[in-house]
Design a protein around this motif. Structure first.
Motif, PDB file in Angstrom:
ATOM      1  N   UNK A   1       0.803  -1.217   0.000  1.00 10.55           N
ATOM      2  CA  UNK A   1       0.000   0.000   0.000  1.00 10.55           C
ATOM      3  C   UNK A   1       0.837   1.269   0.000  1.00 10.55           C
ATOM      4  N   UNK A   2       2.015   1.195   0.543  1.00  9.46           N
ATOM      5  CA  UNK A   2       2.878   2.369   0.627  1.00  9.46           C
ATOM      6  C   UNK A   2       3.957   2.380  -0.457  1.00  9.46           C
ATOM      7  N   UNK A   3       4.045   1.311  -1.197  1.00 14.00           N
ATOM      8  CA  UNK A   3       5.136   1.187  -2.170  1.00 14.00           C
ATOM      9  C   UNK A   3       4.883   2.023  -3.417  1.00 14.00           C
ATOM     10  N   UNK A   4       5.964   2.360  -4.085  1.00 11.37           N
ATOM     11  CA  UNK A   4       5.887   3.060  -5.369  1.00 11.37           C
ATOM     12  C   UNK A   4       5.333   2.081  -6.414  1.00 11.37           C
ATOM     13  N   UNK A   5       4.674   2.578  -7.411  1.00  8.64           N
ATOM     14  CA  UNK A   5       4.089   1.716  -8.448  1.00  8.64           C
ATOM     15  C   UNK A   5       5.072   0.721  -9.034  1.00  8.64           C
ATOM     16  N   UNK A   6       6.297   1.194  -9.266  1.00 14.43           N
ATOM     17  CA  UNK A   6       7.278   0.291  -9.871  1.00 14.43           C
ATOM     18  C   UNK A   6       7.712  -0.841  -8.919  1.00 14.43           C
ATOM     19  N   UNK A   7       7.513  -0.640  -7.610  1.00  9.49           N
ATOM     20  CA  UNK A   7       7.894  -1.672  -6.630  1.00  9.49           C
ATOM     21  C   UNK A   7       6.755  -2.655  -6.327  1.00  9.49           C
ATOM     22  N   UNK A   8       5.505  -2.215  -6.612  1.00  7.66           N
ATOM     23  CA  UNK A   8       4.352  -3.048  -6.269  1.00  7.66           C
ATOM     24  C   UNK A   8       4.366  -4.383  -7.022  1.00  7.66           C
ATOM     25  N   UNK A   9       4.748  -4.334  -8.314  1.00  9.64           N
ATOM     26  CA  UNK A   9       4.772  -5.564  -9.108  1.00  9.64           C
ATOM     27  C   UNK A   9       5.758  -6.562  -8.510  1.00  9.64           C
ATOM     28  N   UNK A  10       6.927  -6.070  -8.103  1.00 10.79           N
ATOM     29  CA  UNK A  10       7.947  -6.932  -7.516  1.00 10.79           C
ATOM     30  C   UNK A  10       7.452  -7.543  -6.205  1.00 10.79           C
ATOM     31  N   UNK A  11       6.789  -6.714  -5.373  1.00 13.60           N
ATOM     32  CA  UNK A  11       6.280  -7.203  -4.088  1.00 13.60           C
ATOM     33  C   UNK A  11       5.164  -8.231  -4.282  1.00 13.60           C
ATOM     34  N   UNK A  12       4.272  -7.952  -5.232  1.00  9.82           N
ATOM     35  CA  UNK A  12       3.177  -8.880  -5.501  1.00  9.82           C
ATOM     36  C   UNK A  12       3.717 -10.226  -6.010  1.00  9.82           C
ATOM     37  N   UNK A  13       4.756 -10.158  -6.847  1.00 12.98           N
ATOM     38  CA  UNK A  13       5.355 -11.401  -7.336  1.00 12.98           C
ATOM     39  C   UNK A  13       6.008 -12.180  -6.211  1.00 12.98           C
ATOM     40  N   UNK A  14       6.597 -11.452  -5.279  1.00 12.57           N
ATOM     41  CA  UNK A  14       7.217 -12.114  -4.115  1.00 12.57           C
ATOM     42  C   UNK A  14       6.159 -12.842  -3.298  1.00 12.57           C
ATOM     43  N   UNK A  15       4.985 -12.203  -3.169  1.00  8.74           N
ATOM     44  CA  UNK A  15       3.882 -12.859  -2.448  1.00  8.74           C
ATOM     45  C   UNK A  15       3.427 -14.122  -3.169  1.00  8.74           C
ATOM     46  N   UNK A  16       3.320 -14.021  -4.491  1.00  7.89           N
ATOM     47  CA  UNK A  16       2.904 -15.184  -5.285  1.00  7.89           C
ATOM     48  C   UNK A  16       3.905 -16.323  -5.118  1.00  7.89           C
ATOM     49  N   UNK A  17       5.184 -15.983  -5.168  1.00  5.58           N
ATOM     50  CA  UNK A  17       6.228 -17.009  -5.010  1.00  5.58           C
ATOM     51  C   UNK A  17       6.169 -17.650  -3.629  1.00  5.58           C
ATOM     52  N   UNK A  18       5.960 -16.808  -2.617  1.00  6.91           N
ATOM     53  CA  UNK A  18       5.860 -17.330  -1.249  1.00  6.91           C
ATOM     54  C   UNK A  18       4.664 -18.254  -1.092  1.00  6.91           C
ATOM     55  N   UNK A  19       3.534 -17.845  -1.678  1.00  3.98           N
ATOM     56  CA  UNK A  19       2.335 -18.662  -1.557  1.00  3.98           C
ATOM     57  C   UNK A  19       2.484 -19.987  -2.293  1.00  3.98           C
ATOM     58  N   UNK A  20       3.194 -19.961  -3.402  1.00  2.00           N
ATOM     59  CA  UNK A  20       3.446 -21.199  -4.146  1.00  2.00           C
ATOM     60  C   UNK A  20       4.310 -22.148  -3.322  1.00  2.00           C
ATOM     61  N   UNK A  21       5.294 -21.571  -2.614  1.00  2.00           N
ATOM     62  CA  UNK A  21       6.158 -22.397  -1.774  1.00  2.00           C
ATOM     63  C   UNK A  21       5.376 -22.962  -0.587  1.00  2.00           C
ATOM     64  N   UNK A  22       4.466 -22.162  -0.033  1.00  4.15           N
ATOM     65  CA  UNK A  22       3.615 -22.642   1.058  1.00  4.15           C
ATOM     66  C   UNK A  22       2.777 -23.826   0.583  1.00  4.15           C
TER      67      UNK A  22
END
Length: 243
Positions: free
Chosen positions: A190-211
């Motif tokens: 929510x506080x991240x710059x637009x260019x950082x949001x995609x990277x953070x969202x992908x990190x979440x996806x990767x984490x959830x896949x590992x879970x």
């Protein structure tokens, strides 16, 4: 973890080959060192286990000690009072364990004889009562051997189960850590710059896949644990049937 799963599957495969609870023995002439004696003869699958079981058996059940004879395959209790066979005559209890024979489909000979003297050995013709009692001793030993063998199998499986449960706990701990990490990332998005949001969202996806992978892995491990526990229950049933 894969190695552990393969090991437990291999172990269960081995244990699924039923050990014959065959306590049948037959009277025969058997060679003990250089001498041929009337004896009760049977078979086992594991010579080393049979040796250990016999030493325990004579100590715990017969109150005797067994020592190696001149032949390493022979255990002898010398000049003992052996009330289980004869109430008034001392003698030597001899036990033979074959070490290895690749031509018998995994079966190894064992034999038991009781000698009052050098040329006076218990047999069915001259000492029918004593020979019958010796047969009972031999059969009881075989029951003891199988119980020892089954209990050893149980211990091996129990150790495998402990290893598998440790893997489950590790996976759960890692999955919990990743989920907390995703909670942290969600707050940052929510506080991240637009260019950082995609990277953070992908990190979440990767984490959830590992879970998900860890949870799926635990499902497989839990299945292996259940199968192993069922195998232990089956072995305990075999032990009960021996008694």
């Amino acid at each position: 973890m894969k190695k552990i799963l393969v090991s437990i599957a291999f172990l269960i495969g081995i244990l699924s080959i039923s050990k014959a609870q065959n306590t049948l023995v037959q009277e025969s002439t058997f060679q003990f060192g250089k001498e041929n004696y009337p004896a009760w003869v049977g078979s086992v699958e594991n010579g080393e286990l049979a040796k250990d079981a016999y030493e325990k058996y004579v100590e715990k059940k017969l109150s005797l000690n067994a020592k190696k004879g001149d032949d390493k395959h022979i255990l002898i209790s010398r000049k003992v009072s052996f009330a289980q066979v004869s109430a008034n005559k001392r003698g030597d209890l001899l036990f033979f364990i074959e070490e290895k024979d690749d031509n018998k489909n995994g079966k190894l000979d064992i034999a038991m004889a009781y000698a009052f003297g050098y040329d006076i050995v218990v047999n069915s013709r001259e000492y029918p009562e004593e020979m019958k009692k010796l047969e009972t001793v031999m059969k009881n030993f075989l029951l003891f051997y199988y119980e020892e063998a089954y209990n050893k199998e149980i211990k091996v499986i129990e150790e495998k189960i402990k290893d598998l449960k440790r893997d489950v706990d590790k996976n759960k701990s890692k999955a919990k850590s990743l989920e907390k990490d995703n909670e942290r990332i969600s707050k940052k998005v929510g506080k991240a710059k637009p260019e950082d949001k995609i990277k953070l969202e992908q990190e979440k996806v990767n984490n959830q896949a590992e879970v998900q992978r860890l949870n799926d892995s635990n499902g497989l491990i839990e299945k292996q644990i259940t199968e192993a526990q069922s195998q232990i229950a089956a072995i305990r049933t075999k032990i009960s049937a021996l008694k």
